[in-house]
Structure formats: structure tokens, C-alpha cells
Design a protein around this motif. Structure first.
Motif, PDB file in Angstrom:
ATOM      1  N   ILE A 117     -10.069 -22.818   2.552  1.00 14.19           N
ATOM      2  CA  ILE A 117     -10.867 -20.957   2.576  1.00 14.19           C
ATOM      3  C   ILE A 117     -10.632 -20.830   3.769  1.00 14.19           C
ATOM      4  O   ILE A 117     -10.085 -19.189   3.657  1.00 14.19           O
ATOM      5  CB  ILE A 117     -12.231 -21.357   2.424  1.00 14.19           C
ATOM      6  CG1 ILE A 117     -12.311 -21.903   0.808  1.00 14.19           C
ATOM      7  CG2 ILE A 117     -13.237 -20.063   2.568  1.00 14.19           C
ATOM      8  CD1 ILE A 117     -14.145 -22.794   0.806  1.00 14.19           C
ATOM      9  N   GLY A 118     -10.750 -21.211   5.340  1.00 11.92           N
ATOM     10  CA  GLY A 118     -10.183 -20.051   6.225  1.00 11.92           C
ATOM     11  C   GLY A 118      -8.617 -19.790   5.985  1.00 11.92           C
ATOM     12  O   GLY A 118      -7.823 -18.594   6.585  1.00 11.92           O
ATOM     13  N   TYR A 119      -7.667 -20.883   5.885  1.00  8.36           N
ATOM     14  CA  TYR A 119      -6.570 -19.999   6.175  1.00  8.36           C
ATOM     15  C   TYR A 119      -6.462 -18.679   4.755  1.00  8.36           C
ATOM     16  O   TYR A 119      -5.863 -18.348   4.954  1.00  8.36           O
ATOM     17  CB  TYR A 119      -5.181 -22.121   5.437  1.00  8.36           C
ATOM     18  CG  TYR A 119      -4.138 -21.280   5.384  1.00  8.36           C
ATOM     19  CD1 TYR A 119      -3.214 -21.154   6.429  1.00  8.36           C
ATOM     20  CD2 TYR A 119      -3.636 -20.971   4.100  1.00  8.36           C
ATOM     21  CE1 TYR A 119      -1.792 -21.039   6.827  1.00  8.36           C
ATOM     22  CE2 TYR A 119      -1.458 -20.766   4.488  1.00  8.36           C
ATOM     23  CZ  TYR A 119      -0.955 -21.055   5.653  1.00  8.36           C
ATOM     24  OH  TYR A 119      -0.022 -20.678   5.073  1.00  8.36           O
ATOM     25  N   GLN A 120      -6.351 -19.603   4.035  1.00  5.73           N
ATOM     26  CA  GLN A 120      -6.339 -18.291   2.440  1.00  5.73           C
ATOM     27  C   GLN A 120      -6.977 -16.778   2.732  1.00  5.73           C
ATOM     28  O   GLN A 120      -6.146 -15.738   2.754  1.00  5.73           O
ATOM     29  CB  GLN A 120      -7.477 -18.518   0.930  1.00  5.73           C
ATOM     30  CG  GLN A 120      -6.596 -18.091  -0.334  1.00  5.73           C
ATOM     31  CD  GLN A 120      -5.262 -17.908  -0.516  1.00  5.73           C
ATOM     32  OE1 GLN A 120      -4.861 -19.048  -1.018  1.00  5.73           O
ATOM     33  NE2 GLN A 120      -4.924 -17.050  -0.823  1.00  5.73           N
ATOM     34  N   SER A 121      -8.101 -17.105   3.779  1.00  3.64           N
ATOM     35  CA  SER A 121      -8.174 -15.804   4.079  1.00  3.64           C
ATOM     36  C   SER A 121      -8.298 -15.541   5.405  1.00  3.64           C
ATOM     37  O   SER A 121      -7.436 -14.333   5.682  1.00  3.64           O
ATOM     38  CB  SER A 121      -9.805 -15.719   4.929  1.00  3.64           C
ATOM     39  OG  SER A 121     -10.829 -15.251   5.321  1.00  3.64           O
ATOM     40  N   TYR A 122      -6.767 -15.523   6.152  1.00  2.70           N
ATOM     41  CA  TYR A 122      -5.915 -15.334   7.723  1.00  2.70           C
ATOM     42  C   TYR A 122      -5.172 -14.980   6.949  1.00  2.70           C
ATOM     43  O   TYR A 122      -4.309 -14.173   7.454  1.00  2.70           O
ATOM     44  CB  TYR A 122      -6.143 -16.906   8.134  1.00  2.70           C
ATOM     45  CG  TYR A 122      -5.002 -16.736   8.855  1.00  2.70           C
ATOM     46  CD1 TYR A 122      -5.064 -15.443  10.120  1.00  2.70           C
ATOM     47  CD2 TYR A 122      -3.678 -16.956   8.579  1.00  2.70           C
ATOM     48  CE1 TYR A 122      -4.018 -15.123  11.139  1.00  2.70           C
ATOM     49  CE2 TYR A 122      -2.634 -16.295   9.564  1.00  2.70           C
ATOM     50  CZ  TYR A 122      -2.739 -16.256  11.060  1.00  2.70           C
ATOM     51  OH  TYR A 122      -1.817 -15.916  11.423  1.00  2.70           O
ATOM     52  N   THR A 123      -4.479 -15.745   5.488  1.00  8.82           N
ATOM     53  CA  THR A 123      -3.033 -15.410   4.680  1.00  8.82           C
ATOM     54  C   THR A 123      -3.560 -14.020   4.526  1.00  8.82           C
ATOM     55  O   THR A 123      -2.628 -13.137   4.469  1.00  8.82           O
ATOM     56  CB  THR A 123      -2.809 -16.144   4.123  1.00  8.82           C
ATOM     57  OG1 THR A 123      -1.844 -17.498   4.816  1.00  8.82           O
ATOM     58  CG2 THR A 123      -1.685 -15.607   2.918  1.00  8.82           C
ATOM     59  N   GLU A 139      -2.418  -8.117   3.533  1.00  8.59           N
ATOM     60  CA  GLU A 139      -3.467  -6.220   3.513  1.00  8.59           C
ATOM     61  C   GLU A 139      -3.143  -5.871   4.754  1.00  8.59           C
ATOM     62  O   GLU A 139      -2.590  -4.116   4.644  1.00  8.59           O
ATOM     63  CB  GLU A 139      -5.188  -6.807   3.386  1.00  8.59           C
ATOM     64  CG  GLU A 139      -5.513  -7.418   2.331  1.00  8.59           C
ATOM     65  CD  GLU A 139      -6.711  -7.105   2.164  1.00  8.59           C
ATOM     66  OE1 GLU A 139      -7.226  -6.810   3.120  1.00  8.59           O
ATOM     67  OE2 GLU A 139      -7.592  -7.959   1.889  1.00  8.59           O
ATOM     68  N   SER A 140      -2.940  -6.044   5.756  1.00 10.79           N
ATOM     69  CA  SER A 140      -2.037  -5.518   7.286  1.00 10.79           C
ATOM     70  C   SER A 140      -0.541  -4.642   6.738  1.00 10.79           C
ATOM     71  O   SER A 140      -0.654  -3.992   6.957  1.00 10.79           O
ATOM     72  CB  SER A 140      -3.131  -6.138   8.439  1.00 10.79           C
ATOM     73  OG  SER A 140      -1.801  -7.415   8.759  1.00 10.79           O
ATOM     74  N   GLU A 170       4.887  -2.600  15.080  1.00  3.17           N
ATOM     75  CA  GLU A 170       4.587  -4.201  15.403  1.00  3.17           C
ATOM     76  C   GLU A 170       3.452  -5.161  14.823  1.00  3.17           C
ATOM     77  O   GLU A 170       3.863  -6.000  14.601  1.00  3.17           O
ATOM     78  CB  GLU A 170       4.109  -3.598  16.835  1.00  3.17           C
ATOM     79  CG  GLU A 170       4.275  -4.877  17.956  1.00  3.17           C
ATOM     80  CD  GLU A 170       5.302  -5.496  18.427  1.00  3.17           C
ATOM     81  OE1 GLU A 170       5.227  -6.585  18.820  1.00  3.17           O
ATOM     82  OE2 GLU A 170       6.172  -4.375  19.008  1.00  3.17           O
ATOM     83  N   THR A 171       3.334  -4.192  14.088  1.00  4.00           N
ATOM     84  CA  THR A 171       1.913  -4.530  12.880  1.00  4.00           C
ATOM     85  C   THR A 171       3.277  -5.730  11.960  1.00  4.00           C
ATOM     86  O   THR A 171       2.571  -6.303  11.703  1.00  4.00           O
ATOM     87  CB  THR A 171       0.646  -4.107  12.458  1.00  4.00           C
ATOM     88  OG1 THR A 171       0.493  -3.282  13.595  1.00  4.00           O
ATOM     89  CG2 THR A 171      -0.171  -4.889  11.438  1.00  4.00           C
ATOM     90  N   LEU A 172       3.772  -4.779  11.484  1.00  2.00           N
ATOM     91  CA  LEU A 172       4.489  -5.266  10.414  1.00  2.00           C
ATOM     92  C   LEU A 172       5.783  -6.082  10.642  1.00  2.00           C
ATOM     93  O   LEU A 172       5.837  -7.466  10.020  1.00  2.00           O
ATOM     94  CB  LEU A 172       5.597  -4.071   9.603  1.00  2.00           C
ATOM     95  CG  LEU A 172       6.026  -4.017   7.844  1.00  2.00           C
ATOM     96  CD1 LEU A 172       5.287  -5.146   7.329  1.00  2.00           C
ATOM     97  CD2 LEU A 172       7.091  -3.235   7.926  1.00  2.00           C
ATOM     98  N   PHE A 209       2.701  -0.941   5.645  1.00  2.00           N
ATOM     99  CA  PHE A 209       4.492  -0.626   5.620  1.00  2.00           C
ATOM    100  C   PHE A 209       4.180   1.159   5.078  1.00  2.00           C
ATOM    101  O   PHE A 209       5.556   1.653   4.792  1.00  2.00           O
ATOM    102  CB  PHE A 209       5.037  -1.879   4.559  1.00  2.00           C
ATOM    103  CG  PHE A 209       5.815  -1.888   3.718  1.00  2.00           C
ATOM    104  CD1 PHE A 209       6.968  -1.653   4.047  1.00  2.00           C
ATOM    105  CD2 PHE A 209       5.629  -0.224   2.501  1.00  2.00           C
ATOM    106  CE1 PHE A 209       8.628  -1.595   3.666  1.00  2.00           C
ATOM    107  CE2 PHE A 209       7.062  -0.759   1.689  1.00  2.00           C
ATOM    108  CZ  PHE A 209       8.529  -1.224   2.217  1.00  2.00           C
ATOM    109  N   ASN A 210       3.194   1.287   5.010  1.00  2.00           N
ATOM    110  CA  ASN A 210       2.426   2.130   3.870  1.00  2.00           C
ATOM    111  C   ASN A 210       2.959   3.192   5.210  1.00  2.00           C
ATOM    112  O   ASN A 210       2.813   4.351   4.696  1.00  2.00           O
ATOM    113  CB  ASN A 210       0.996   1.773   2.814  1.00  2.00           C
ATOM    114  CG  ASN A 210       1.116   1.298   2.155  1.00  2.00           C
ATOM    115  OD1 ASN A 210       2.527   0.832   1.027  1.00  2.00           O
ATOM    116  ND2 ASN A 210       0.182   0.478   1.678  1.00  2.00           N
TER     117      ASN A 210
END
Length: 198
Positions: free
Chosen positions: A53-59, A64-65, A84-86, A70-71
Motif C-alpha cells: 500500500i505504501g509503495y503504491q501510494s508513493y508511485t 501525479e507530481s 527538475e521535478t520531472l 510536465f503540464n
């Protein structure tokens, strides 16, 4: 009911209660004997579920970020923070963005920086575009010999057009003949062969 029937019913009831208690005692002994491994197995299962659950949340958070970054870059390509974020959150999407920027700006340096990209097709397309922008016919020719080149037929057409411009009709025919009949560019190659090379 007779006394004998009552006794048989009572014996049967006592026998079933005895079996129930016997199975309860067996279960209790089993649990006592394997108490630590059972607790460890339950704890390990809970840890695995919590980790998943933690890994899925992290992914999902990274996805999303990176999509938000990208947008932002599509609207403002000079935003260093979004870039840098991308780059950190989704390197493959970052390579796609860099490829689009390199092609839009005809920037060979950006395209050549993508030659080791792990994103599917990015290195291949960047190699073709860099050679095409530079007008490097030797690199284009090497590109056409590369196994699985995505733009092989397009590079062959470009080499054929260059050969026509130089007056090398046989070289142009040779490049055009390398384009297979199942290629989407086959009709263009045939038209070039008939009308452009005489």
C-alpha cells in the motif's frame, strides 16, 4: 421413547461432545506449539500488505507530481523547478519532453544528449533527428543499417532526395529500392522513383 433409545441418544450426544472437546484440545495444543511462527506469519503478512500500500501510494504521488510538472513545462518550457521535478520523478517522460524540445528548436545538442535514453524509441528518434538536422548523410546512412530503426524508410527517402540533388540517379534508385512494399512510405518512394529520378 424407550429407555434404550434414550440411552443411545445420550451416548451419541456425549460422543459428539467428546469429539468436539477433543478437537478443541488438539487445536489448543497446535496453537500453543506453533504460536510464535503463527504470530510471525500474521505479522509478516501485515507488513507485506502495508508495504504494498505504501509503495503504491508513493508511485501514485510521483506520477501525479511528474504529470503536473510536465503540464507546467508545456506552458512554460523555461521553468527550472518543473524541469527538475520531472527529471527526478519520471526520467522517461523527461526524455520525451527533451526530445520534443530538441525537435521543435532544431537543437542537435539536446538530441545528441538523448542517445542513451532508456525510454522506448527516444534514442532512436533522437539519432535520426540529429543526423537530419545536421544534414549528416553518413550518419543517416549508418542509421538505415541499424537493426529496428524506427525511421529507416524516412532516412532512406532523405538519402534518395539528397542523391537526386547531387545528380546521383543510381544511388537514389538504390536507396529507394531498399524501402519494402509494406512500408507506409512505399507509395512516396515509388512516386519519387518515377517522377523525381529519371
Amino acid at each position: 421413547m424407550s429407555l434404550k433409545e434414550n440411552m443411545d441418544a445420550l451416548k451419541e450426544e456425549l460422543s459428539s461432545e467428546e469429539k468436539f472437546f477433543e478437537s478443541a484440545v488438539r487445536t489448543e495444543r497446535f496453537v500453543k506449539r506453533y504460536q510464535k511462527p503463527l504470530i510471525a506469519a500474521v505479522a509478516a503478512s501485515l507488513l507485506v500488505v502495508a508495504g504494498a500500500i505504501g509503495y503504491q501510494s508513493y508511485t501514485n504521488s510521483k506520477m501525479e507530481s511528474s504529470n503536473a510538472a510536465f503540464n507546467v513545462l508545456l506552458v512554460n518550457p523555461s521553468d527550472a523547478k518543473a524541469e527538475e521535478t520531472l527529471k527526478n520523478d519520471n526520467p522517461k517522460l523527461y526524455d520525451v519532453w527533451k526530445l520534443s524540445r530538441g525537435i521543435a528548436q532544431n537543437d542537435v545538442a539536446i538530441l545528441e544528449s538523448l542517445k542513451n535514453s532508456e525510454a522506448f524509441g527516444i534514442a532512436d528518434i533522437a539519432q535520426y533527428e540529429a543526423a537530419s538536422i545536421k544534414g549528416d548523410m553518413q550518419s543517416l546512412n549508418q542509421y538505415t543499417k541499424k537493426q529496428g530503426a524506427l525511421y529507416k524508410d524516412l532516412a532512406l527517402l532523405e538519402l534518395a532526395v539528397t542523391a537526386i540533388e547531387k545528380g546521383d540517379v543510381s544511388g537514389a534508385h538504390q536507396k529507394i529500392s531498399l524501402i519494402s512494399e509494406d512500408s507506409p512510405l512505399y507509395q512516396v518512394a515509388q512516386a519519387l522513383s518515377h517522377y523525381g529520378v529519371k
